[in-house]
Design a protein around this motif. Structure first.
Motif, PDB file in Angstrom:
ATOM      1  N   ARG A   1     -80.085 -31.486  31.947  1.00 56.37           N
ATOM      2  CA  ARG A   1     -79.750 -32.880  31.636  1.00 56.37           C
ATOM      3  C   ARG A   1     -80.223 -33.816  32.743  1.00 56.37           C
ATOM      4  O   ARG A   1     -80.781 -34.883  32.477  1.00 56.37           O
TER       5      ARG A   1
ATOM      6  N   ARG B   1     -83.484 -36.926  33.270  1.00 56.51           N
ATOM      7  CA  ARG B   1     -83.342 -38.259  33.872  1.00 56.51           C
ATOM      8  C   ARG B   1     -84.305 -38.450  35.041  1.00 56.51           C
ATOM      9  O   ARG B   1     -84.667 -39.581  35.372  1.00 56.51           O
TER      10      ARG B   1
ATOM     11  N   GLU C   1     -70.991 -33.747  37.132  1.00 54.12           N
ATOM     12  CA  GLU C   1     -70.931 -33.994  35.687  1.00 54.12           C
ATOM     13  C   GLU C   1     -70.454 -35.406  35.372  1.00 54.12           C
ATOM     14  O   GLU C   1     -70.819 -35.974  34.337  1.00 54.12           O
TER      15      GLU C   1
END
Length: 267
Positions: free
Chosen positions: A14, A18, A247
């Protein structure tokens, strides 16, 4: 603590998405003669082409015309451009730090440039970060000062910073360890980890950065203390707490990726 490798890998993927964002199609490639060195906003390209005698704007991008110039003269050319951008208000946060300018394809330095000009011109930078573990596996982390121009208040690796022009990675790591945590690298035994790469638009322009990861286990009872005033707090945190904070996006993107590099090697 037993680490959940699948959870860490999913989080890493994830964050890597980015960290890998191409520049807008309207942005302009930057070249130092035949070498691609960066990318910039159209307004910066137009400004330099109009104000810098050795800059020209063509269908192929913004070129610093440097054929026949020595290394020193190429440095002077880029320095002049950086001063012009600063005086026009097109870059901020002047640091009086020189970083190497290399071809985007890799290779020896072509010149050096003021650090603050790298992102406005999309010039690649190189950094070192160190994951600092306690003997029991907990992790020392640092919260960036609230007045930092980039990522204020976010959590970061205990040690991290740019490799300056002419420095080795270990030279830079030793300097940053002393400034950011009061540590003498000669008393530690840092080991090389992986390599983190980022390329993405940021407020200042376009960030292109590679980070060499290092790990170290600090001696029992060690209490790192910041010396440069750029850290608001240093904490020793359980790895589970660090993962949860990553997270929640409470860490800088590069620090999160550097931390996950170490944790995945330990999982």
């Amino acid at each position: 603590m037993r680490l959940d490798r699948a959870r860490l890998q999913a989080l890493q993927q994830r964050l890597l998405a980015r960290a890998d964002v191409p520049p807008p199609q309207t942005w302009v490639p930057v070249r130092l003669s035949a070498h691609a060195i960066g990318v910039t906003r159209p307004e910066i390209a137009r400004f330099l082409a109009a104000r810098e005698p050795r800059c020209t704007l063509t269908e192929h991008g913004l070129e610093f015309v440097a054929e026949g110039l020595s290394f020193r003269d190429r440095c002077a050319l880029l320095a002049d451009a950086a001063f012009r951008l600063r005086d026009e208000g097109l870059l901020a946060g002047w640091r009086d730090e020189q970083l190497d300018v290399r071809p985007l394809s890799g290779g020896a330095p072509l010149a050096t440039i003021e650090r603050a000009a790298c992102r406005p011109l999309g010039i690649a930078t190189h950094a070192v970060h160190m994951n600092a573990f306690a003997p029991d596996g907990a992790l020392f982390v640092a919260r960036r000062a609230d007045d930092k121009p980039i990522d204020p208040g976010l959590w970061d690796n205990l040690v991290g910073g740019m490799v300056a022009a002419g420095e080795t990675e270990l030279d830079a790591l030793a300097r940053e360890a002393k400034e950011e945590a009061g540590l003498d690298l000669a008393t530690l035994a840092p080991t090389r980890g992986g390599f983190v790469r980022e390329r993405r638009p940021v407020r200042e322009g376009y960030l292109v950065e590679s980070v060499q990861v290092f790990d170290a286990v600090l001696p029992a009872g060690c209490e790192p203390r910041n010396e440069d005033g750029e850290v608001a707090a240093i904490e020793l945190r359980d790895v589970a707490d660090v993962i949860a904070a990553i997270e929640r996006d409470e860490f800088t993107l590069e620090a999160a990726l550097v931390t996950l590099d170490a944790l995945l090697r330990r999982a």
